[in-house]
Scaffold this motif. Structure first.
Motif, PDB file in Angstrom:
ATOM      1  N   SER A  68       7.283   1.861 -12.426  1.00 36.26           N
ATOM      2  CA  SER A  68       8.616   1.371 -12.756  1.00 36.26           C
ATOM      3  C   SER A  68       8.815  -0.035 -12.685  1.00 36.26           C
ATOM      4  N   ASP A  69       9.860  -0.499 -13.196  1.00 32.79           N
ATOM      5  CA  ASP A  69      10.093  -1.780 -13.017  1.00 32.79           C
ATOM      6  C   ASP A  69      10.451  -2.244 -11.610  1.00 32.79           C
ATOM      7  N   SER A  70      11.209  -1.317 -11.044  1.00 34.93           N
ATOM      8  CA  SER A  70      11.249  -1.629  -9.545  1.00 34.93           C
ATOM      9  C   SER A  70       9.882  -1.844  -8.632  1.00 34.93           C
ATOM     10  N   PHE A  71       8.792  -0.962  -9.043  1.00 34.16           N
ATOM     11  CA  PHE A  71       7.629  -1.368  -8.317  1.00 34.16           C
ATOM     12  C   PHE A  71       7.033  -2.708  -8.627  1.00 34.16           C
ATOM     13  N   LYS A  72       7.206  -2.982 -10.024  1.00 30.53           N
ATOM     14  CA  LYS A  72       6.580  -4.223 -10.480  1.00 30.53           C
ATOM     15  C   LYS A  72       7.277  -5.192  -9.820  1.00 30.53           C
ATOM     16  N   SER A  73       8.700  -5.396  -9.606  1.00 34.18           N
ATOM     17  CA  SER A  73       9.344  -6.361  -9.053  1.00 34.18           C
ATOM     18  C   SER A  73       8.950  -6.520  -7.568  1.00 34.18           C
ATOM     19  N   GLU A  74       8.814  -5.356  -6.820  1.00 32.09           N
ATOM     20  CA  GLU A  74       8.518  -5.423  -5.351  1.00 32.09           C
ATOM     21  C   GLU A  74       7.209  -6.195  -5.281  1.00 32.09           C
ATOM     22  N   VAL A  75       6.307  -5.747  -6.246  1.00 32.86           N
ATOM     23  CA  VAL A  75       4.896  -6.390  -6.207  1.00 32.86           C
ATOM     24  C   VAL A  75       5.011  -7.791  -6.211  1.00 32.86           C
ATOM     25  N   SER A  76       5.885  -8.252  -7.328  1.00 30.37           N
ATOM     26  CA  SER A  76       5.786  -9.607  -7.807  1.00 30.37           C
ATOM     27  C   SER A  76       6.476 -10.319  -6.392  1.00 30.37           C
ATOM     28  N   LEU A  77       7.312  -9.757  -5.740  1.00 30.99           N
ATOM     29  CA  LEU A  77       7.962 -10.468  -4.725  1.00 30.99           C
ATOM     30  C   LEU A  77       6.808 -10.827  -3.342  1.00 30.99           C
ATOM     31  N   GLU A  78       6.080  -9.795  -3.562  1.00 30.62           N
ATOM     32  CA  GLU A  78       4.911  -9.876  -2.359  1.00 30.62           C
ATOM     33  C   GLU A  78       3.901 -10.975  -2.647  1.00 30.62           C
TER      34      GLU A  78
ATOM     35  N   GLU B 138       0.801  -1.136  -0.187  1.00 34.28           N
ATOM     36  CA  GLU B 138      -0.220   0.015  -0.032  1.00 34.28           C
ATOM     37  C   GLU B 138       0.945   1.321  -0.017  1.00 34.28           C
ATOM     38  N   PRO B 139       1.904   1.465   0.691  1.00 39.69           N
ATOM     39  CA  PRO B 139       2.593   2.611   0.658  1.00 39.69           C
ATOM     40  C   PRO B 139       3.290   2.732  -0.602  1.00 39.69           C
ATOM     41  N   LEU B 140       3.675   1.789  -1.116  1.00 42.70           N
ATOM     42  CA  LEU B 140       4.454   1.900  -2.529  1.00 42.70           C
ATOM     43  C   LEU B 140       3.323   2.691  -3.692  1.00 42.70           C
ATOM     44  N   ILE B 141       1.973   2.074  -3.468  1.00 45.64           N
ATOM     45  CA  ILE B 141       0.986   2.736  -4.269  1.00 45.64           C
ATOM     46  C   ILE B 141       0.731   4.410  -4.079  1.00 45.64           C
ATOM     47  N   SER B 142       0.832   4.425  -2.541  1.00 46.92           N
ATOM     48  CA  SER B 142       0.519   5.830  -2.190  1.00 46.92           C
ATOM     49  C   SER B 142       1.545   6.507  -2.654  1.00 46.92           C
ATOM     50  N   GLU B 143       2.731   6.255  -2.877  1.00 49.33           N
ATOM     51  CA  GLU B 143       3.642   7.266  -3.588  1.00 49.33           C
ATOM     52  C   GLU B 143       3.444   7.363  -5.123  1.00 49.33           C
ATOM     53  N   LEU B 144       2.803   6.798  -5.727  1.00 49.63           N
ATOM     54  CA  LEU B 144       2.100   6.925  -7.038  1.00 49.63           C
ATOM     55  C   LEU B 144       1.252   8.073  -7.440  1.00 49.63           C
ATOM     56  N   HIS B 145       0.504   8.685  -6.088  1.00 53.40           N
ATOM     57  CA  HIS B 145      -0.400   9.634  -6.113  1.00 53.40           C
ATOM     58  C   HIS B 145      -1.494   9.192  -7.308  1.00 53.40           C
ATOM     59  N   LEU B 146      -2.502   8.247  -7.287  1.00 52.31           N
ATOM     60  CA  LEU B 146      -3.161   7.939  -8.228  1.00 52.31           C
ATOM     61  C   LEU B 146      -4.555   8.315  -8.061  1.00 52.31           C
ATOM     62  N   GLY B 147      -4.501   9.570  -7.364  1.00 54.14           N
ATOM     63  CA  GLY B 147      -5.758  10.268  -7.144  1.00 54.14           C
ATOM     64  C   GLY B 147      -6.616   9.306  -6.102  1.00 54.14           C
ATOM     65  N   ARG B 148      -7.897   9.337  -6.482  1.00 51.14           N
ATOM     66  CA  ARG B 148      -8.992   8.894  -5.353  1.00 51.14           C
ATOM     67  C   ARG B 148      -8.908   7.150  -5.793  1.00 51.14           C
ATOM     68  N   LEU B 149      -8.274   6.689  -6.428  1.00 46.96           N
ATOM     69  CA  LEU B 149      -8.243   5.291  -6.585  1.00 46.96           C
ATOM     70  C   LEU B 149      -7.761   4.631  -5.154  1.00 46.96           C
ATOM     71  N   ASN B 150      -8.568   3.525  -4.829  1.00 47.22           N
ATOM     72  CA  ASN B 150      -8.384   2.978  -3.563  1.00 47.22           C
ATOM     73  C   ASN B 150      -7.177   1.988  -3.623  1.00 47.22           C
ATOM     74  N   THR B 151      -6.005   2.429  -2.535  1.00 52.16           N
ATOM     75  CA  THR B 151      -4.875   1.918  -2.438  1.00 52.16           C
ATOM     76  C   THR B 151      -4.994   0.566  -2.000  1.00 52.16           C
ATOM     77  N   ARG B 152      -5.865   0.216  -1.056  1.00 53.61           N
ATOM     78  CA  ARG B 152      -5.914  -1.097  -0.418  1.00 53.61           C
ATOM     79  C   ARG B 152      -6.471  -1.830  -1.367  1.00 53.61           C
ATOM     80  N   TRP B 153      -7.598  -1.681  -2.188  1.00 53.03           N
ATOM     81  CA  TRP B 153      -8.020  -2.757  -3.286  1.00 53.03           C
ATOM     82  C   TRP B 153      -6.833  -2.635  -4.469  1.00 53.03           C
ATOM     83  N   LEU B 154      -6.246  -1.872  -4.759  1.00 54.95           N
ATOM     84  CA  LEU B 154      -5.213  -2.018  -5.787  1.00 54.95           C
ATOM     85  C   LEU B 154      -4.207  -3.023  -5.203  1.00 54.95           C
ATOM     86  N   ALA B 155      -3.790  -2.891  -3.885  1.00 56.52           N
ATOM     87  CA  ALA B 155      -2.990  -3.804  -3.542  1.00 56.52           C
ATOM     88  C   ALA B 155      -3.423  -5.116  -3.136  1.00 56.52           C
TER      89      ALA B 155
END
Ligand SMILES: Nc1nc2c(ncn2[C@@H]2O[C@H](COP(=O)(O)OP(=O)(O)OP(=O)(O)O)[C@@H](O)[C@H]2O)c(=O)[nH]1
Ligand SMILES: [Mg+2]
Lengths: 267, 80
Positions: free
Chosen positions: A250-260, A210-227
């Motif tokens: 970014s690729d680093s975002f994608k790889s962190e997510v893949s790890l989780e 969730e914090p990684l997503i928050s850093e992307l500043h995606l407006g009203r998009l729900n970060t928990r749901w996205l996670a």
């Protein structure tokens, strides 16, 4: 598309989802399982002020229409009927992308009173994405005929969002629905949907992503749901973010997510 | 307890109770979204002319499943 973020405003909505909006109009999405009366509600509210076409790039029918209630004009968008919003089919992806990326002022979920239980799966998926939800329990006449009683007040309490009972075919309850849509879109009511808690491993992954997503500043998009979607390994959501919000991940975002994602899979 | 068997082997007119899903990933999620969780009563309603897909009654809706999907849902017969 560069790395710059595009506006989330009416103009980009119109372009990406082929919805024609004028300034000041509120956008309302109509979702629900197949055959629950979405189009009947849509027709009753918009009358002749509607037009149909296709969703951009998809062979899925799109219907949009407008109506006034009190001083406010609304654009109503009839979404394809689906049992889920997890993008397993083109229809589900269309419905999900609209609710999630078009940022409607309210999403109305039409349910069938005669088999409410099966409809609640979709309701919960919608309330996970957005708080601005109204649940319509339609086909109350059929339910009465089958001696099914729905405790609307209790349902409202359990879900944490407004619930309206209707018989769309005869128009029963539609004034109440319009009032609720008005109140919600105008910010006079602020529903707080009941949150679904997952098991500890999933919640831990959410806490990391969730914090990684928050850093992307995606407006009203729900970060928990996205996670949650990312933990699910749902790649269509990444496409959606890049396509509709014009954000390149970014690729680093994608790889962190893949790890989780991998963590939840092995456990 | 009788043994469970794949849903596609349920005969039209019979009811079964879901015991488990062998499907994984998106297919599993899709089956769950259709209401096929453990304990759910499923009725086999009718076969299409070629035998696939088969229409099932699941929690108040009629839903057609391909054999590819219904072979990943296991049920036991419901004596009714
Ligand atoms: N008895 C009764 N019938 C209704 C009611 N609302 C809708 N119907 C009927 O239910 C059927 C399906 O309604 P639609 O409005 O087409 O449903 P939908 O949700 O748009 O269906 P899809 O777009 O296929 O998912 C139609 O025959 C309607 O006339 C209601 O409140 N009571
Ligand atoms: Mg319709």
């Amino acid at each position: 598309m560069g790395l710059t973020r595009q506006s989330f405003g009416a103009a980009s909505l119109r372009e990406k989802f082929a919805i024609s909006t004028k300034s000041g109009q509120k956008i309302i999405a109509l979702a629900g399982n197949p055959n629950t009366g979405k189009s009947t509600v849509f027709n009753a509210l918009t009358g002749l002020n509607q037009h149909t076409g296709n969703w951009p790039g998809k062979t899925v029918l799109q219907a949009q229409g407008s109506f006034y209630y009190l001083d406010q004009e609304f654009v109503l968008v009839d979404l394809p009927g689906t049992y889920s919003l997890l993008a397993n089919s083109i229809e589900e992806q269309v419905a999900r992308d609209f609710i999630c990326f078009a940022d409607p002022d309210a999403t109305v979920v039409i349910t069938d009173a005669t088999c409410l239980e099966r409809n609640l799966n979709l309701v919960l998926q919608v309330t996970e994405i957005t708080e601005r939800v109204i649940v319509v329990v339609n086909l109350l006449d059929e339910a009465r005929r089958k001696k099914i009683q729905v405790d609307l007040g209790k349902l409202e309490q359990e879900l944490g969002v407004p619930v309206v009972g209707t018989v769309a075919r005869s128009g029963e309850g539609l004034d109440d629905l319009k009032q609720k849509i008005y109140d919600l879109a105008k910010g006079r009511i602020n529903p707080k949907p009941t949150m679904i808690k997952y098991d500890i491993r999933v919640e831990e992954c959410i806490n990391t992503i969730e914090p990684l997503i928050s850093e992307l500043h995606l407006g009203r998009l729900n970060t928990r749901w996205l996670a949650l979607r990312l933990i699910d390994g749902d790649m269509t959501i990444i496409e959606g973010i890049e396509q509709y919000l014009g954000v390149n991940l970014s690729d680093s975002f994608k790889s962190e997510v893949s790890l989780e994602w991998a963590k939840v899979q092995v456990n | 307890m009788t043994k469970d068997f794949p849903l596609y082997r349920l005969h039209p007119g019979q009811n079964g109770i879901v015991t488990r899903l062998s499907a994984e990933g998106l297919t599993r999620r899709r089956l769950l979204d259709l209401g096929l969780v453990v304990g759910t009563v499923v009725e086999s309603i009718r076969k299409s002319p070629l035998g696939d897909p088969i229409a099932y009654g699941i929690r108040g809706a009629v839903i057609a499943l391909r054999k590819e999907e219904s072979s990943q849902v296991f049920v036991r017969a419901k004596n009714s």
